[in-house]
Scaffold this motif. Structure first.
Motif, PDB file in Angstrom:
ATOM      1  N   ARG A 104      77.380  79.978  35.158  1.00  0.00           N
ATOM      2  CA  ARG A 104      76.364  80.107  36.202  1.00  0.00           C
ATOM      3  C   ARG A 104      75.274  79.045  36.033  1.00  0.00           C
ATOM      4  NH1 ARG A 104      73.927  84.217  39.497  1.00  0.00           N
ATOM      5  NH2 ARG A 104      71.696  83.819  39.756  1.00  0.00           N
ATOM      6  N   VAL A 105      74.898  78.787  34.783  1.00  0.00           N
ATOM      7  CA  VAL A 105      73.887  77.754  34.525  1.00  0.00           C
ATOM      8  C   VAL A 105      74.403  76.397  34.986  1.00  0.00           C
ATOM      9  CG1 VAL A 105      72.495  76.610  32.764  1.00  0.00           C
ATOM     10  CG2 VAL A 105      72.998  79.045  32.551  1.00  0.00           C
ATOM     11  N   ALA A 124      76.760  75.820  37.223  1.00  0.00           N
ATOM     12  CA  ALA A 124      77.016  75.789  38.668  1.00  0.00           C
ATOM     13  C   ALA A 124      75.740  75.862  39.497  1.00  0.00           C
ATOM     14  CB  ALA A 124      77.954  76.938  39.044  1.00  0.00           C
ATOM     15  N   GLU A 125      74.781  76.705  39.070  1.00  0.00           N
ATOM     16  CA  GLU A 125      73.594  76.973  39.878  1.00  0.00           C
ATOM     17  C   GLU A 125      72.323  76.322  39.347  1.00  0.00           C
ATOM     18  OE1 GLU A 125      74.085  78.443  42.659  1.00  0.00           O
ATOM     19  OE2 GLU A 125      76.141  79.110  42.267  1.00  0.00           O
ATOM     20  N   GLY A 126      72.333  75.884  38.076  1.00  0.00           N
ATOM     21  CA  GLY A 126      71.129  75.305  37.499  1.00  0.00           C
ATOM     22  C   GLY A 126      70.007  76.313  37.353  1.00  0.00           C
ATOM     23  N   GLU A 127      70.360  77.557  37.002  1.00  0.00           N
ATOM     24  CA  GLU A 127      69.345  78.593  36.830  1.00  0.00           C
ATOM     25  C   GLU A 127      69.770  79.586  35.768  1.00  0.00           C
ATOM     26  OE1 GLU A 127      69.173  80.055  40.861  1.00  0.00           O
ATOM     27  OE2 GLU A 127      70.628  81.645  40.436  1.00  0.00           O
ATOM     28  N   ASP A 167      66.456  72.367  34.559  1.00  0.00           N
ATOM     29  CA  ASP A 167      67.033  71.037  34.711  1.00  0.00           C
ATOM     30  C   ASP A 167      67.299  70.498  33.316  1.00  0.00           C
ATOM     31  OD1 ASP A 167      67.775  68.470  35.377  1.00  0.00           O
ATOM     32  OD2 ASP A 167      65.711  67.766  35.666  1.00  0.00           O
ATOM     33  N   PRO A 226      65.858  84.812  38.880  1.00  0.00           N
ATOM     34  CA  PRO A 226      66.294  83.702  38.020  1.00  0.00           C
ATOM     35  C   PRO A 226      65.276  82.569  38.001  1.00  0.00           C
ATOM     36  CG  PRO A 226      67.456  83.643  40.118  1.00  0.00           C
ATOM     37  CD  PRO A 226      66.653  84.910  40.118  1.00  0.00           C
ATOM     38  N   LYS A 266      78.339  83.583  31.944  1.00  0.00           N
ATOM     39  CA  LYS A 266      76.918  83.365  32.215  1.00  0.00           C
ATOM     40  C   LYS A 266      76.543  81.893  32.045  1.00  0.00           C
ATOM     41  CE  LYS A 266      75.748  88.115  31.126  1.00  0.00           C
ATOM     42  NZ  LYS A 266      75.093  89.090  30.242  1.00  0.00           N
ATOM     43  N   ARG A 306      85.052  72.612  33.731  1.00  0.00           N
ATOM     44  CA  ARG A 306      83.683  72.118  33.935  1.00  0.00           C
ATOM     45  C   ARG A 306      83.271  71.196  32.792  1.00  0.00           C
ATOM     46  NH1 ARG A 306      79.622  72.582  38.081  1.00  0.00           N
ATOM     47  NH2 ARG A 306      80.274  74.290  39.443  1.00  0.00           N
ATOM     48  N   LYS A 351      64.830  78.328  37.650  1.00  0.00           N
ATOM     49  CA  LYS A 351      65.522  77.059  37.744  1.00  0.00           C
ATOM     50  C   LYS A 351      65.327  76.253  36.458  1.00  0.00           C
ATOM     51  CE  LYS A 351      67.502  76.810  41.806  1.00  0.00           C
ATOM     52  NZ  LYS A 351      68.973  76.529  41.926  1.00  0.00           N
TER      53      LYS A 351
END
Length: 206
Positions: free
Chosen positions: A91-92, A94-97, A110, A106, A88, A137, A108
């Motif tokens: 995912r943050v 990779a997707e920024g959410e 930053d 979800p 999980k 990563r 967003k």
């Protein structure tokens, strides 16, 4: 960013320095100790939850990533995070959410993510207890904080810093240790400090 080093080497201070020297300095710096939060609670702590998401969730609560919006999340002892939570977190990255517990959409975020560990993550990957994709990563910008025994020249500087800090806390004038008893500083410089800077500060305080 990944900070590596033994316990007491100042990983959180290093993370705060990174935050303080960046363009995110005016935004929040949120600390999460992955080793001290139970596996059943860490997801809600990181991602937040909606009202009614679980027993006792009587109101919506934003997680660490939402609270740090525009700033930095420091994940201490990332090596203690469960395999499922590692997925999980990926995912943050990779997707920024994030997806709060009980939410359908979800949100967003930053944030800069700084992680720290005293574990050998490469060995954890080899044993299957840490995700390889998350490791690579994080490994993009590793910083190794050496133990105090490998930088003994810093000990007198740190001792004077702690003496000044303690004196200020007690409203007293800071004392110069090596002028009172040169052998004390010599003894401090000879010790290997298995607890590193944290141990040194405790000894100076006592």
């Amino acid at each position: 960013m990944l900070l590596l080093g033994e316990t007491g080497t100042g990983k959180e201070l290093a993370a705060r320095s990174v935050h303080g020297a960046s363009d995110k300095v005016k935004a929040p710096f949120v600390v999460i100790d992955c080793a001290s939060i139970s596996p059943t609670l860490i997801e809600a702590e990181l991602f937040g939850h909606e009202r009614g998401a679980f027993t006792g969730a009587d109101r919506m609560r934003p997680g660490a990533f939402e609270r740090a919006q525009g700033g930095t999340v420091f994940l201490d002892e990332i090596g203690e995070m469960s395999f499922d939570m590692q997925k999980k977190l990926l995912r943050v990255l990779a997707e920024g959410e994030v997806l709060p517990l009980g939410a359908h959409e979800p949100k967003k975020v930053d944030v800069r993510i700084v992680c720290a560990t005293l574990r050998d993550l490469a060995a954890e990957v080899a044993s299957g207890s840490f995700r390889q994709d998350l490791y690579y990563r994080l490994k993009g910008m590793p910083i190794h904080l050496p133990p105090l025994r490998d930088r003994r020249e810093d000990i007198p500087i740190l001792v004077e810093h702690f003496l000044t800090k303690i004196a200020r806390q007690h409203g007293e004038r800071a004392k110069v240790l090596d002028r009172r008893e040169p052998r004390i500083m010599e003894k401090l410089s000879e010790w290997d400090w298995p607890g590193n800077i944290r141990e040194l500060e405790n000894v100076v305080t006592r």
